[in-house]
Design an enzyme around this catalytic site. Structure first.
Site, PDB file in Angstrom:
ATOM      1  N   LYS A 162      36.638 -36.449 -62.483  1.00 17.12           N
ATOM      2  CA  LYS A 162      37.439 -36.951 -63.581  1.00 17.12           C
ATOM      3  C   LYS A 162      38.390 -35.851 -64.044  1.00 17.12           C
ATOM      4  O   LYS A 162      38.072 -34.687 -63.803  1.00 17.12           O
ATOM      5  CB  LYS A 162      36.562 -37.435 -64.729  1.00 17.12           C
ATOM      6  CG  LYS A 162      35.843 -36.302 -65.495  1.00 17.12           C
ATOM      7  CD  LYS A 162      35.412 -36.731 -66.855  1.00 17.12           C
ATOM      8  CE  LYS A 162      36.489 -36.469 -67.865  1.00 17.12           C
ATOM      9  NZ  LYS A 162      36.101 -35.569 -68.957  1.00 17.12           N
TER      10      LYS A 162
ATOM     11  N   ASP B 212      31.272 -39.659 -61.987  1.00 21.10           N
ATOM     12  CA  ASP B 212      31.133 -39.553 -63.442  1.00 21.10           C
ATOM     13  C   ASP B 212      29.745 -38.977 -63.642  1.00 21.10           C
ATOM     14  O   ASP B 212      28.744 -39.648 -63.389  1.00 21.10           O
ATOM     15  CB  ASP B 212      31.238 -40.937 -64.101  1.00 21.10           C
ATOM     16  CG  ASP B 212      31.173 -40.824 -65.619  1.00 21.10           C
ATOM     17  OD1 ASP B 212      30.327 -40.052 -66.115  1.00 21.10           O
ATOM     18  OD2 ASP B 212      31.955 -41.497 -66.306  1.00 21.10           O
ATOM     19  N   HIS B 213      29.690 -37.727 -64.078  1.00 16.47           N
ATOM     20  CA  HIS B 213      28.379 -37.055 -64.049  1.00 16.47           C
ATOM     21  C   HIS B 213      27.363 -37.728 -64.972  1.00 16.47           C
ATOM     22  O   HIS B 213      26.171 -37.519 -64.826  1.00 16.47           O
ATOM     23  CB  HIS B 213      28.525 -35.552 -64.317  1.00 16.47           C
ATOM     24  CG  HIS B 213      28.738 -35.187 -65.757  1.00 16.47           C
ATOM     25  ND1 HIS B 213      29.923 -35.339 -66.400  1.00 16.47           N
ATOM     26  CD2 HIS B 213      27.880 -34.680 -66.679  1.00 16.47           C
ATOM     27  CE1 HIS B 213      29.811 -34.928 -67.652  1.00 16.47           C
ATOM     28  NE2 HIS B 213      28.582 -34.528 -67.853  1.00 16.47           N
TER      29      HIS B 213
ATOM     30  N   ASP C  34      39.037 -38.266 -72.674  1.00 14.50           N
ATOM     31  CA  ASP C  34      38.015 -37.305 -72.280  1.00 14.50           C
ATOM     32  C   ASP C  34      36.634 -37.951 -72.175  1.00 14.50           C
ATOM     33  O   ASP C  34      35.853 -37.618 -71.285  1.00 14.50           O
ATOM     34  CB  ASP C  34      37.974 -36.153 -73.300  1.00 14.50           C
ATOM     35  CG  ASP C  34      37.120 -34.988 -72.834  1.00 14.50           C
ATOM     36  OD1 ASP C  34      37.244 -34.604 -71.662  1.00 14.50           O
ATOM     37  OD2 ASP C  34      36.313 -34.465 -73.638  1.00 14.50           O
TER      38      ASP C  34
ATOM     39  N   HIS D 250      32.685 -41.759 -69.568  1.00 14.29           N
ATOM     40  CA  HIS D 250      31.260 -41.691 -69.909  1.00 14.29           C
ATOM     41  C   HIS D 250      30.792 -42.842 -70.813  1.00 14.29           C
ATOM     42  O   HIS D 250      29.770 -43.459 -70.560  1.00 14.29           O
ATOM     43  CB  HIS D 250      30.935 -40.361 -70.584  1.00 14.29           C
ATOM     44  CG  HIS D 250      31.447 -39.166 -69.841  1.00 14.29           C
ATOM     45  ND1 HIS D 250      31.440 -39.089 -68.465  1.00 14.29           N
ATOM     46  CD2 HIS D 250      31.974 -37.991 -70.258  1.00 14.29           C
ATOM     47  CE1 HIS D 250      31.934 -37.910 -68.095  1.00 14.29           C
ATOM     48  NE2 HIS D 250      32.268 -37.238 -69.166  1.00 14.29           N
TER      49      HIS D 250
END
Ligand code: BG6
Length: 485
Positions: A148, A177-178, A235, A240
């Site tokens: 990202k 996407d962690h 962000d 997320h």
């Protein structure tokens, strides 16, 4: 089959703080496929040994879990290589290709290209790989991991998808996407789909609303220049928070395979009501912590939001009329990521002893991090005379239940890329849909017609306007800091 992980942006922060420590940890616990080699590529002139030495030092600082194990590093380091070069130079990329071919020595190898560069280099890297035929799979699978931010709005995300699809097949692309690598996020799937007791109440009949909060104590700090162009919406929300919403709201996939899982997630995004710019203004609150303007790289008088709360509606049979509140901010009261399912109140209030209080309703709190766990809150009779009630809870805690450390999010995700399982990665339509949802908020919040941004004191739960906005909807935020044991 051996693996080569080629990291573009080898001298950057992500590589030293996250990627290499995660690979080292996997190796230390015996989960890294044998024969995995890491090849770093970036402009900084360095030898293999110099890169190894610098990674040893950063890994010792950043690897989570056990204390740094010098012996394990010793075994790991010989598989690390460095190739200096500029992505803009086809000679340099050709040299990289020759280096990879010589390291792989004609043996079929799964090659993973990891884009850990600044986002403006994603398309040039993809173009260079394409020009040299490096996505071709004649000598083993070729995969590409894209970090990202995936674009900065719908148009740029589409253009990045188009560039990727010009060189790679969708099945070779892993948009990371962690958050999806976090143990407790994956556990949402287990909670919902490996149990039967939650499903009957997981809908509009029993749930009043859902609150998803990602609060951070940290400020923007040295990331001011990046943050000025991102703000909290780009962000945290587009990626997320929407991922957390999807795992909370999706239907059960028919099997735990990438296509089935991602189909269900995308259906959630498709059901999110589209807002026009005017509706957007009423569907959210933004804020900025006091002191943000003094951070390096921040423009004077910047109106960039470091806090945001938005309300989304999912128009489907399960969720019609159940608002999903998403909230995130920097410089907040504590670090916590949590999903709170707020249940409805009982239809009839039987126990009205004492003052006619407005009783709290049941809630299920899924604590994603830290203090990973789940708590179910319900009323209990206080022992003694009469029917006085108090909120009590059933609590599950990862650290109490499992002794092992929770793996860092990058560890399972890197393994998934190596084994070719894309279930926990975003598909092209998923990222584009996410931007479609967040773009109107970005545009509305950047519009000169917006009233000046509300400020909040660092350490608060965002601006007062956020509390009022929630109250105006007859609800309150669950401002819960996790209890760390
Ligand atoms: C990143 C954001 O994607 O996630 C950061 O760019 C944020 O601003 C971070 O701090 C939060 O990740 P985690 O895993 O610490 O919750």
């Amino acid at each position: 089959m051996p693996h080569t992980i080629v990291i573009f942006g080898a001298s950057g922060d992500l590589t030293s703080r996250k990627l290499v420590p995660a690979l080292y940890n996997l190796m230390r616990i015996g989960e890294l496929p044998p024969g995995t080699r890491i090849v770093g590529f970036s402009r900084t002139p360095m030898t293999d040994d110099a890169w190894r030495a610098s990674l040893r030092e950063s890994t010792a600082r950043h690897a989570e879990g056990e204390p740094f194990n010098a012996e394990a590093w010793q075994a790991f380091a010989p598989n690390i290589f460095y190739q200096q070069g500029d992505i803009g130079s086809s000679d340099d990329v050709s040299r990289l290709r020759r280096r990879l071919e010589s390291l792989e020595a004609g043996v079929e190898t799964t090659r993973v290209y990891y884009l850990a560069t600044a986002p403006e280099f994603y398309e040039p890297v993809v173009g260079a790989l394409g020009a040299l035929g490096m996505a071709a799979e004649s000598h083993g699978p070729r995969r590409i991991v894209v970090e990202k931010p995936f674009g900065t709005d719908l148009a740029t995300a589409r253009s990045l998808n188009a560039s990727l699809h010009g060189v790679f097949d969708e099945s070779q692309i892993y948009r990371i996407d962690h958050y999806l690598g976090k143990e407790s996020v994956q556990n949402m799937l287990a909670l919902r789909f490996a149990n039967t007791i939650f499903e009957p109440v997981w809908n509009r009949r029993y749930i009043d609303h859902v609150q998803i909060t990602v609060a951070e104590e940290v400020t923007v700090g040295r990331r001011g220049a990046y943050y000025e162009s991102a703000g909290v919406l780009r962000d945290m929300f587009q990626n997320h928070l929407l991922q957390l919403l999807m795992v909370t709201a999706m239907e059960a996939p028919v099997r735990f395979r990438a296509k089935a899982v991602r189909d269900e997630k995308v259906k959630v995004l498709e059901a999110i009501r589209a807002f026009d710019l005017q509706q957007v203004a009423a569907a959210g609150v933004r804020g900025q912590y006091e002191g943000y303007l003094a951070e390096p790289g921040v423009a004077p008088g910047s109106q960039v939001a470091t806090f945001g709360a938005i309300r989304l509606e999912i128009d489907n049979w399960r969720w019609q009329g159940v608002p999903f509140y998403l909230r995130s901010g920097k410089a907040m009261s504590c670090r916590t990521t949590q999903i709170v399912i707020g249940f409805r109140e009982p239809p009839l209030e039987l126990f009205t002893e004492g003052s006619p209080i407005h009783r709290e309703a049941n809630r299920l709190v899924i604590q994603i991090q830290p203090a990973e766990g789940i708590q179910l809150h319900f009323h209990t009779k206080v022992p003694g005379d009469g029917m006085r009630l108090r909120m009590t809870d059933l609590s599950f805690s990862y650290s109490r239940e499992f002794r092992a450390r929770l793996p860092e999010a990058y560890e399972p995700l890197l393994l998934d890329v190596m084994t070719g399982d894309a279930s926990l990665f975003a598909r092209s339509d998923e990222v584009e849909k996410s931007w479609e949802i967040i773009d109107p908020f970005v545009r509305a919040w950047a519009s000169p017609d917006m009233r000046p941004i509300d400020l909040y004191t660092p350490g608060d739960w965002g601006p007062v306007a956020s509390t009022r906005w929630m109250e105006a909807q007859g609800r309150t935020w669950f401002d819960l800091c996790p209890v760390l044991t």
